[in-house]
Design a protein around this motif. Structure first.
Motif, PDB file in Angstrom:
ATOM      1  N   LEU A  14       0.825  -1.211   0.000  1.00  0.00           N
ATOM      2  CA  LEU A  14       0.000   0.000   0.000  1.00  0.00           C
ATOM      3  C   LEU A  14       0.855   1.255   0.000  1.00  0.00           C
ATOM      4  N   ALA A  15       1.983   1.232   0.704  1.00  0.00           N
ATOM      5  CA  ALA A  15       2.872   2.395   0.730  1.00  0.00           C
ATOM      6  C   ALA A  15       3.410   2.697  -0.662  1.00  0.00           C
ATOM      7  N   LEU A  16       3.819   1.663  -1.384  1.00  0.00           N
ATOM      8  CA  LEU A  16       4.347   1.863  -2.739  1.00  0.00           C
ATOM      9  C   LEU A  16       3.251   2.330  -3.686  1.00  0.00           C
ATOM     10  N   LEU A  17       2.063   1.721  -3.584  1.00  0.00           N
ATOM     11  CA  LEU A  17       0.980   2.077  -4.494  1.00  0.00           C
ATOM     12  C   LEU A  17       0.487   3.501  -4.261  1.00  0.00           C
ATOM     13  N   THR A  18       0.307   3.885  -3.003  1.00  0.00           N
ATOM     14  CA  THR A  18      -0.173   5.240  -2.715  1.00  0.00           C
ATOM     15  C   THR A  18       0.866   6.295  -3.073  1.00  0.00           C
ATOM     16  N   ALA A  19       2.136   5.987  -2.857  1.00  0.00           N
ATOM     17  CA  ALA A  19       3.186   6.942  -3.239  1.00  0.00           C
ATOM     18  C   ALA A  19       3.244   7.101  -4.760  1.00  0.00           C
ATOM     19  N   HIS A  20       3.101   5.987  -5.482  1.00  0.00           N
ATOM     20  CA  HIS A  20       3.098   6.060  -6.946  1.00  0.00           C
ATOM     21  C   HIS A  20       1.890   6.834  -7.440  1.00  0.00           C
ATOM     22  N   ARG A  21       0.742   6.646  -6.797  1.00  0.00           N
ATOM     23  CA  ARG A  21      -0.452   7.386  -7.201  1.00  0.00           C
ATOM     24  C   ARG A  21      -0.270   8.887  -6.964  1.00  0.00           C
ATOM     25  N   SER A  22       0.338   9.259  -5.851  1.00  0.00           N
ATOM     26  CA  SER A  22       0.586  10.679  -5.577  1.00  0.00           C
ATOM     27  C   SER A  22       1.477  11.292  -6.648  1.00  0.00           C
ATOM     28  N   ASP A  23       2.484  10.541  -7.105  1.00  0.00           N
ATOM     29  CA  ASP A  23       3.351  11.045  -8.176  1.00  0.00           C
ATOM     30  C   ASP A  23       2.570  11.228  -9.477  1.00  0.00           C
ATOM     31  N   LEU A  24       1.695  10.266  -9.800  1.00  0.00           N
ATOM     32  CA  LEU A  24       0.910  10.374 -11.029  1.00  0.00           C
ATOM     33  C   LEU A  24      -0.041  11.569 -10.964  1.00  0.00           C
ATOM     34  N   VAL A  25      -0.658  11.796  -9.801  1.00  0.00           N
ATOM     35  CA  VAL A  25      -1.563  12.937  -9.650  1.00  0.00           C
ATOM     36  C   VAL A  25      -0.788  14.248  -9.812  1.00  0.00           C
ATOM     37  N   ARG A  42      -6.283   2.352 -13.277  1.00  0.00           N
ATOM     38  CA  ARG A  42      -5.719   1.032 -12.982  1.00  0.00           C
ATOM     39  C   ARG A  42      -5.088   1.006 -11.593  1.00  0.00           C
ATOM     40  N   ILE A  43      -4.367   2.060 -11.225  1.00  0.00           N
ATOM     41  CA  ILE A  43      -3.723   2.079  -9.910  1.00  0.00           C
ATOM     42  C   ILE A  43      -4.760   2.201  -8.810  1.00  0.00           C
ATOM     43  N   ILE A  80      -9.149   4.722  -1.096  1.00  0.00           N
ATOM     44  CA  ILE A  80      -7.890   5.442  -1.325  1.00  0.00           C
ATOM     45  C   ILE A  80      -7.424   6.098  -0.024  1.00  0.00           C
ATOM     46  N   LEU A  81      -8.304   6.849   0.625  1.00  0.00           N
ATOM     47  CA  LEU A  81      -7.937   7.466   1.900  1.00  0.00           C
ATOM     48  C   LEU A  81      -7.711   6.403   2.968  1.00  0.00           C
ATOM     49  N   GLY A  82      -8.461   5.308   2.900  1.00  0.00           N
ATOM     50  CA  GLY A  82      -8.249   4.222   3.848  1.00  0.00           C
ATOM     51  C   GLY A  82      -6.861   3.617   3.706  1.00  0.00           C
ATOM     52  N   ALA A  83      -6.414   3.438   2.461  1.00  0.00           N
ATOM     53  CA  ALA A  83      -5.065   2.916   2.238  1.00  0.00           C
ATOM     54  C   ALA A  83      -4.010   3.886   2.747  1.00  0.00           C
ATOM     55  N   GLU A  84      -4.221   5.185   2.517  1.00  0.00           N
ATOM     56  CA  GLU A  84      -3.272   6.173   3.008  1.00  0.00           C
ATOM     57  C   GLU A  84      -3.265   6.205   4.537  1.00  0.00           C
TER      58      GLU A  84
END
Length: 400
Positions: free
Chosen positions: A134-145, A255-256, A282-286
């Motif tokens: 979850l840490a990797l996925l949420t960090a990658h999503r923040s970069d994409l945003v 997809r992410i 999404i917020l739950g994962a963060e």
């Protein structure tokens, strides 16, 4: 470290390419100080040199992110527990020691000395597989945003230079049809030549909703500008390329988001976290990533304090009751509670009622949302403690 030591303190100034470790004894004397490459064999060799002559080693690190991931994993594999010493603390403690030089060796020594004098630093735990994912996925999503925001700003800037009427016509951050339009038509002359009927058909063939409305809006903007500005052809190519990149980035974000949702819902407490109004996957994962091990929070106040939702006093002399926003807290955890609180007030319910109550007491919007976020932190902590989902109805009091 030739002599046997009962207990020592090891401070590590972590870095990407290498770390620097310093070991001090109970008197603060340096026993060992050496540069360690960020490599498994080098770290294991240093661990052997430090652990062998000492009965008990207290480890302290100034970085708990990716730079020290291998180091922390090897420490955990050898049954060693490290604490996190914030960089702000290290910077301030450096002034308490002689000299003004700043080197990796000195920073490592200050970290070790700080850990020797204080025993209230938070322990660093190696995250479980689910939390690491979850840490990797949420960090990658923040970069994409962040990339998406940057590209939209660039697109609007370029489009304003050649076709300001069309730039004002749509909200490109939320209108997919407008982005599809820009992949094919970017200049007033091109839109006028195409015409409304053919432009509507072109958009409908690309699955654009309300294609006729988009075509009519674009044609109206094109009729308002009859002048071709310098650099129009090159700008049109850039705009088309940026629009295509944003559309592709939107697909990647979908997809992410799906991957985060599926991964988060495999968490044993995902249903409880997601049951709180405004707290989606999404917020739950963060929240899972930012909060870490929930057993570290003794009560709801500790969780709210970690999120920076509890004011701290700054009293001096006769000045009392002077409360201010804290400076040391998890910005990510605060964002989770703030965003979820702001989302929860959209619909009717206890969250909106509490928000309106605070506004009625004279609080501004931000103040009311922060007050609601503080209350929701207590609610979420109680739900996780009791292992039950959120319900708007008050729980029935059970007989003793």
């Amino acid at each position: 470290m030739s002599e046997r030591q009962a207990q020592v303190w090891a401070g590590i100034d972590a870095g990407k390419g290498h770390h620097w470790a310093a070991v001090v004894d109970e008197t603060g004397a340096t026993l060992w100080s050496k540069k360690i490459d960020n490599d498994e064999s080098a770290i294991l060799s240093a661990l052997g040199e430090i652990l062998e002559p000492a009965d008990n080693v207290h480890w302290a690190v100034d970085i708990s992110g990716t730079s020290s991931a291998l180091l922390l994993a090897l420490l955990a594999a050898h049954g060693q527990q490290a604490v996190y010493v914030p960089g702000r603390t290290v910077n301030r403690m450096s002034g308490a020691y002689r000299g003004e030089a700043k080197t990796d060796a000195r920073d490592a020594y200050v970290i070790a000395e700080t850990a020797r004098h204080r025993n209230d630093f938070a322990a660093i735990g190696v995250p479980a597989q689910l939390a690491a994912d979850l840490a990797l996925l949420t960090a990658h999503r923040s970069d994409l945003v962040a990339d998406r925001v940057r590209m939209i700003n660039r697109l609007r800037d370029v489009l304003t230079g050649v076709f300001p009427a069309l730039e004002r016509a749509f909200d490109y951050s939320a209108h997919k049809g407008a982005l599809v339009l820009l992949t094919g038509y970017q200049t007033p002359a091109a839109i006028r030549r195409r015409g409304r009927a053919r432009l509507t058909t072109w958009l409908a063939n690309r699955s654009v909703r309300t294609a006729d409305t988009v075509a009519a809006t674009a044609l109206e903007a094109a009729q308002a500008q009859q002048t071709a500005l310098p650099g129009e052809d090159v700008a049109a190519q850039i705009v088309a390329d940026l629009a295509a990149q944003i559309l592709a980035l939107d697909d990647r974000l979908k997809r992410i988001d799906k991957q985060i949702r599926e991964t988060f819902r495999s968490h044993p407490q995902a249903e409880i976290i997601e049951s709180l109004p405004g707290m989606g996957p999404i917020l739950g994962a963060e929240f899972v990533v930012a909060a870490g091990d929930l057993t570290a929070y003794a009560d709801a106040g500790h969780l709210a304090s970690a999120a920076g939702l509890v004011p701290v006093p700054r009293d001096s002399g006769r000045r009392t009751g002077n409360l201010h926003r804290p400076k040391r807290y998890s910005r990510r955890l605060r964002r989770v509670f703030y965003m979820s609180a702001q989302t929860s007030i959209i619909r009717e319910g206890p969250n909106r009622d509490f928000y309106l109550k605070k506004r009625g007491e004279g609080c501004k919007h931000v103040q009311a949302v922060i007050a609601l976020a503080r209350r929701r932190a207590s609610v979420l902590w109680a739900l996780l403690r009791d292992e039950r989902v959120f319900t708007s109805a008050l729980p029935v009091t059970q007989a003793a």
